[in-house]
Write a protein that holds these residues in place. Structure first.
Motif, PDB file in Angstrom:
ATOM      1  N   CYS A  81      -8.710 -10.746  -5.050  1.00 31.16           N
ATOM      2  CA  CYS A  81      -8.700  -9.746  -6.129  1.00 31.16           C
ATOM      3  C   CYS A  81      -9.707  -8.640  -5.855  1.00 31.16           C
ATOM      4  O   CYS A  81      -9.398  -7.450  -5.992  1.00 31.16           O
ATOM      5  N   ARG A  82     -10.904  -9.031  -5.465  1.00 29.39           N
ATOM      6  CA  ARG A  82     -11.959  -8.045  -5.192  1.00 29.39           C
ATOM      7  C   ARG A  82     -11.574  -7.142  -4.015  1.00 29.39           C
ATOM      8  O   ARG A  82     -11.698  -5.915  -4.097  1.00 29.39           O
ATOM      9  N   SER A  85      -8.820  -4.697  -4.919  1.00 31.04           N
ATOM     10  CA  SER A  85      -9.351  -3.645  -5.788  1.00 31.04           C
ATOM     11  C   SER A  85     -10.185  -2.628  -5.013  1.00 31.04           C
ATOM     12  O   SER A  85     -10.080  -1.428  -5.247  1.00 31.04           O
ATOM     13  N   GLU A  86     -10.994  -3.118  -4.082  1.00 33.05           N
ATOM     14  CA  GLU A  86     -11.897  -2.245  -3.332  1.00 33.05           C
ATOM     15  C   GLU A  86     -11.211  -1.499  -2.200  1.00 33.05           C
ATOM     16  O   GLU A  86     -11.512  -0.339  -1.958  1.00 33.05           O
ATOM     17  N   ARG A  88      -7.663  -1.275  -1.568  1.00 35.35           N
ATOM     18  CA  ARG A  88      -6.330  -0.733  -1.849  1.00 35.35           C
ATOM     19  C   ARG A  88      -5.379  -0.873  -0.650  1.00 35.35           C
ATOM     20  O   ARG A  88      -4.931   0.114  -0.067  1.00 35.35           O
ATOM     21  N   ARG A 109      -3.364 -10.626 -12.078  1.00 41.10           N
ATOM     22  CA  ARG A 109      -4.470  -9.653 -12.119  1.00 41.10           C
ATOM     23  C   ARG A 109      -4.125  -8.367 -11.367  1.00 41.10           C
ATOM     24  O   ARG A 109      -4.485  -7.280 -11.814  1.00 41.10           O
ATOM     25  N   LEU A 110      -3.437  -8.505 -10.240  1.00 39.43           N
ATOM     26  CA  LEU A 110      -3.031  -7.305  -9.498  1.00 39.43           C
ATOM     27  C   LEU A 110      -2.070  -6.468 -10.331  1.00 39.43           C
ATOM     28  O   LEU A 110      -2.183  -5.236 -10.364  1.00 39.43           O
ATOM     29  N   ASP A 113      -3.839  -4.479 -13.099  1.00 38.57           N
ATOM     30  CA  ASP A 113      -4.704  -3.371 -12.675  1.00 38.57           C
ATOM     31  C   ASP A 113      -3.847  -2.117 -12.512  1.00 38.57           C
ATOM     32  O   ASP A 113      -2.952  -2.093 -11.659  1.00 38.57           O
ATOM     33  N   GLY A 115      -4.226   0.608 -11.041  1.00 38.80           N
ATOM     34  CA  GLY A 115      -4.236   1.169  -9.692  1.00 38.80           C
ATOM     35  C   GLY A 115      -3.486   0.329  -8.667  1.00 38.80           C
ATOM     36  O   GLY A 115      -3.259   0.772  -7.550  1.00 38.80           O
ATOM     37  N   LEU A 116      -3.099  -0.894  -9.055  1.00 44.12           N
ATOM     38  CA  LEU A 116      -2.442  -1.802  -8.106  1.00 44.12           C
ATOM     39  C   LEU A 116      -1.070  -2.280  -8.570  1.00 44.12           C
ATOM     40  O   LEU A 116      -0.465  -3.118  -7.909  1.00 44.12           O
ATOM     41  N   THR A 117      -0.553  -1.746  -9.657  1.00 44.62           N
ATOM     42  CA  THR A 117       0.713  -2.253 -10.203  1.00 44.62           C
ATOM     43  C   THR A 117       1.875  -2.130  -9.222  1.00 44.62           C
ATOM     44  O   THR A 117       2.756  -2.971  -9.200  1.00 44.62           O
TER      45      THR A 117
END
Length: 170
Positions: A81-82, A85-86, A88, A109-110, A113, A115-117
């Motif tokens: 996940c981290r 997110s960091e 991309r 979780r992805l 988010d 920015g990650l959909t």
């Protein structure tokens, strides 16, 4: 009518030479702008592998790096996940059975988010149960591959989802 672009698949030394030309073009040393810009775009595709089995990570890293993809790995769900997110990435290969957070929770979780959909995700599991497949599809997985997997199938799915290969019907 003429098509403006052709798709050429190269592997091994020819691909490495062309990618070197693309990098040289970025620095003003290559005379083939169209080929170079296409190769730069392909060379930049990044894949995050979320898998806790080192042998599987190395196998995937090997077959995908041969295709010119940049590979990073996470050994547990929280790290996946981290990292997603960091960094991309352009695609995530996500094992269902991960320490700390399982693959389904990582996928939730992805998808939550903003920015990650739209991030393509391939679920990878040793469990080929129909319920796992349904759960992955409901959460938003783009593909589901059961271990042991065919290298050819994994490469085809990855290239299709990152836009570097021929489209296949879903």
């Amino acid at each position: 009518p003429r098509r403006p672009y052709a798709v050429i698949k190269l592997t091994g030394p020819p691909a490495r030479r062309l990618i070197a030309n693309a990098k040289a073009y970025r620095h003003g040393a290559c005379q083939h702008p169209h080929v170079s810009s296409i190769l730069l775009n392909m060379a930049a595709k990044r894949v995050l592998i979320a898998e806790d089995e080192p042998h599987i990570v190395e196998s995937l890293r090997f077959i995908l790096a041969r295709e010119g993809l940049s590979i990073s790995a996470a050994g547990d769900g929280e790290t996946a996940c981290r990292e997603a997110s960091e960094t991309r990435p352009d695609l995530v290969i996500l094992d269902v059975m991960l320490p700390r957070l399982n693959g389904f929770e990582v996928l939730r979780r992805l998808r939550a988010d903003p920015g990650l959909t739209g991030l393509p995700v391939i679920m990878l599991t040793a469990k080929g149960q129909a319920q796992d497949r349904r759960t992955a599809e409901e959460i938003g997985a783009d593909a589901f591959i059961t271990k042991p997997f065919s290298n050819r199938d994994v490469v085809a799915q990855v290239l299709r989802l990152v836009g570097a290969g021929p489209a296949e019907p879903r």
